[in-house]
Design a protein around this motif. Structure first.
Motif, short mmCIF file in Angstrom:
data_model
loop_
_atom_site.label_atom_id
_atom_site.label_comp_id
_atom_site.label_asym_id
_atom_site.label_seq_id
_atom_site.Cartn_x
_atom_site.Cartn_y
_atom_site.Cartn_z
N GLN A 89 -6.32 2.94 0.44
CA GLN A 89 -5.69 2.07 1.43
C GLN A 89 -6.30 0.67 1.36
O GLN A 89 -5.59 -0.34 1.50
CB GLN A 89 -5.86 2.66 2.82
CG GLN A 89 -5.10 3.96 3.03
CD GLN A 89 -5.39 4.58 4.37
OE1 GLN A 89 -6.14 4.03 5.17
NE2 GLN A 89 -4.79 5.74 4.63
N LEU A 90 -7.61 0.59 1.14
CA LEU A 90 -8.26 -0.70 1.04
C LEU A 90 -7.84 -1.43 -0.24
O LEU A 90 -7.73 -2.67 -0.24
CB LEU A 90 -9.78 -0.54 1.08
CG LEU A 90 -10.40 -0.62 2.49
CD1 LEU A 90 -10.04 0.63 3.29
CD2 LEU A 90 -11.90 -0.78 2.42
N ILE A 91 -7.61 -0.67 -1.30
CA ILE A 91 -7.10 -1.28 -2.52
C ILE A 91 -5.71 -1.87 -2.26
O ILE A 91 -5.40 -2.99 -2.68
CB ILE A 91 -7.04 -0.25 -3.66
CG1 ILE A 91 -8.46 0.23 -4.02
CG2 ILE A 91 -6.35 -0.84 -4.89
CD1 ILE A 91 -8.49 1.33 -5.05
N SER A 92 -4.89 -1.11 -1.51
CA SER A 92 -3.55 -1.59 -1.17
C SER A 92 -3.61 -2.82 -0.30
O SER A 92 -2.85 -3.77 -0.49
CB SER A 92 -2.77 -0.47 -0.47
OG SER A 92 -2.63 0.66 -1.30
N ILE A 93 -4.53 -2.83 0.67
CA ILE A 93 -4.69 -4.01 1.54
C ILE A 93 -5.09 -5.21 0.69
O ILE A 93 -4.59 -6.33 0.90
CB ILE A 93 -5.74 -3.73 2.63
CG1 ILE A 93 -5.21 -2.69 3.62
CG2 ILE A 93 -6.10 -5.02 3.37
CD1 ILE A 93 -6.25 -2.20 4.61
N GLY A 94 -5.99 -5.02 -0.26
CA GLY A 94 -6.41 -6.11 -1.14
C GLY A 94 -5.27 -6.67 -1.95
O GLY A 94 -5.15 -7.90 -2.10
N ILE A 222 1.58 0.34 3.19
CA ILE A 222 2.08 1.71 3.03
C ILE A 222 2.88 1.83 1.73
O ILE A 222 2.70 2.78 0.95
CB ILE A 222 2.96 2.11 4.24
CG1 ILE A 222 2.09 2.23 5.49
CG2 ILE A 222 3.68 3.43 3.97
CD1 ILE A 222 2.90 2.40 6.76
N TRP A 223 3.76 0.86 1.49
CA TRP A 223 4.58 0.87 0.27
C TRP A 223 3.70 0.85 -0.97
O TRP A 223 3.92 1.60 -1.92
CB TRP A 223 5.51 -0.33 0.28
CG TRP A 223 6.48 -0.37 -0.86
CD1 TRP A 223 7.73 0.17 -0.89
CD2 TRP A 223 6.26 -0.97 -2.16
NE1 TRP A 223 8.31 -0.06 -2.12
CE2 TRP A 223 7.43 -0.75 -2.91
CE3 TRP A 223 5.20 -1.66 -2.72
CZ2 TRP A 223 7.56 -1.20 -4.22
CZ3 TRP A 223 5.33 -2.11 -4.02
CH2 TRP A 223 6.50 -1.89 -4.76
N CYS A 224 2.71 -0.01 -0.95
CA CYS A 224 1.80 -0.13 -2.10
C CYS A 224 0.96 1.13 -2.25
O CYS A 224 0.76 1.63 -3.36
CB CYS A 224 0.92 -1.36 -1.91
SG CYS A 224 -0.17 -1.72 -3.30
N ASN A 225 0.47 1.67 -1.14
CA ASN A 225 -0.40 2.84 -1.17
C ASN A 225 0.30 4.06 -1.75
O ASN A 225 -0.30 4.86 -2.47
CB ASN A 225 -0.89 3.15 0.25
CG ASN A 225 -1.95 4.23 0.29
OD1 ASN A 225 -2.92 4.18 -0.46
ND2 ASN A 225 -1.78 5.19 1.17
N ARG A 226 1.57 4.19 -1.46
CA ARG A 226 2.33 5.34 -1.95
C ARG A 226 2.65 5.26 -3.44
O ARG A 226 2.98 6.26 -4.06
CB ARG A 226 3.64 5.47 -1.15
CG ARG A 226 3.42 5.94 0.28
CD ARG A 226 4.71 5.93 1.06
NE ARG A 226 4.51 6.47 2.41
CZ ARG A 226 5.43 6.45 3.36
NH1 ARG A 226 6.61 5.90 3.13
NH2 ARG A 226 5.16 6.96 4.56
#
Length: 243
Positions: A89-94, A222-226
């Motif tokens: 999730q942190l990777i996605s936030i980044g 969410i989109w990126c994390n999935r």
């Protein structure tokens, strides 16, 4: 309703801040403040070779890596404190943060009011010096278009993301990084103070409020994390505050 009120307040503040600079003739009181700050530091540059060298080093292109390192270390600090199954999730936030920074930076340059940096504006004034000429170091001490401040805007966006996803303590660290690495640009004359205090901040207040105060950034995370490869916890709860 509370989110909408917050967004509208931030937008009004950002628009009013820009209008206070753009509408008055010659930028009104902002120009007086800008000139005073530039001439104050330029006086010390002319009188102290050691100070000039310090500013040359802190504004050298390679020194920008230090600001990236500082942001990276802060982000890694929270990354390591996050349970392994939620680190994606942190990777996605980044990723989302970087993309939004690129978009906002491009939109920021659509603002009217481009102008040269103080060192270019005062290049023929008596007693005004440039650090690159004083030290012989080819540092960044001038720009033909310094408004808004790109560097300051990126640091502001980072600080805003730290507040949104990691809390007040992370935001304070992000603000310290902002001041530490944007102030040398103003001191050397590569930017006016208002390039950052008005240009960068007004763009962030207006543009980022619609992104971070709403659920838009969460949906992007969410989109990126999935879609990132690997096995992990794909659930998402909004803030990831480990303070």
């Amino acid at each position: 309703m509370r989110r909408l009120s917050a967004i509208l307040m931030l937008n009004i503040l950002g628009i009013a801040l820009f209008a206070s600079w753009y509408l008055p003739e010659n930028h009104g009181l902002w120009l007086r403040l800008d000139e005073g700050i530039f001439l104050y530091f330029n006086h010390y540059i002319a009188g102290s070779h050691a100070f000039a060298v310090l500013l040359a080093i802190t504004n050298y292109r390679a020194f920008d890596l230090m600001s990236l390192l500082a942001m990276g270390l802060l982000y890694v600090h929270y990354f390591l404190r996050t349970p392994p199954q939620r680190r994606y999730q942190l990777i996605s936030i980044g990723i989302v943060m970087l993309l939004s920074a690129v978009v906002l930076n491009q939109l920021g340059h659509l603002l009217p009011g481009s102008r040269p940096s103080p060192t270019v504006f005062f290049q023929n004034a008596d007693g005004v010096v440039r650090v690159s000429q004083v030290t012989g170091i080819p540092t960044k001490d001038a720009s033909m278009d310094s408004f808004p401040g790109d560097h300051g805007m990126m640091l502001m966006i980072f600080a805003a993301y730290m507040l949104r996803y990691f809390g007040g303590r992370a935001f304070a660290c992000g603000m310290a990084i902002l001041v530490l690495f944007s102030l040398p640009r103003v001191m050397i004359g590569a930017h006016w103070f208002s390039d950052i205090a008005v240009g960068s901040l007004s763009v962030v207040l207006v543009g980022l409020s619609w992104w971070l105060v709403t659920t838009a950034s969460d949906k992007a995370v969410i989109w990126c994390n999935r879609r990132l490869p690997g096995e992990r916890d794909r659930s998402y709860q909004g803030n990831i505050n480990r303070n």
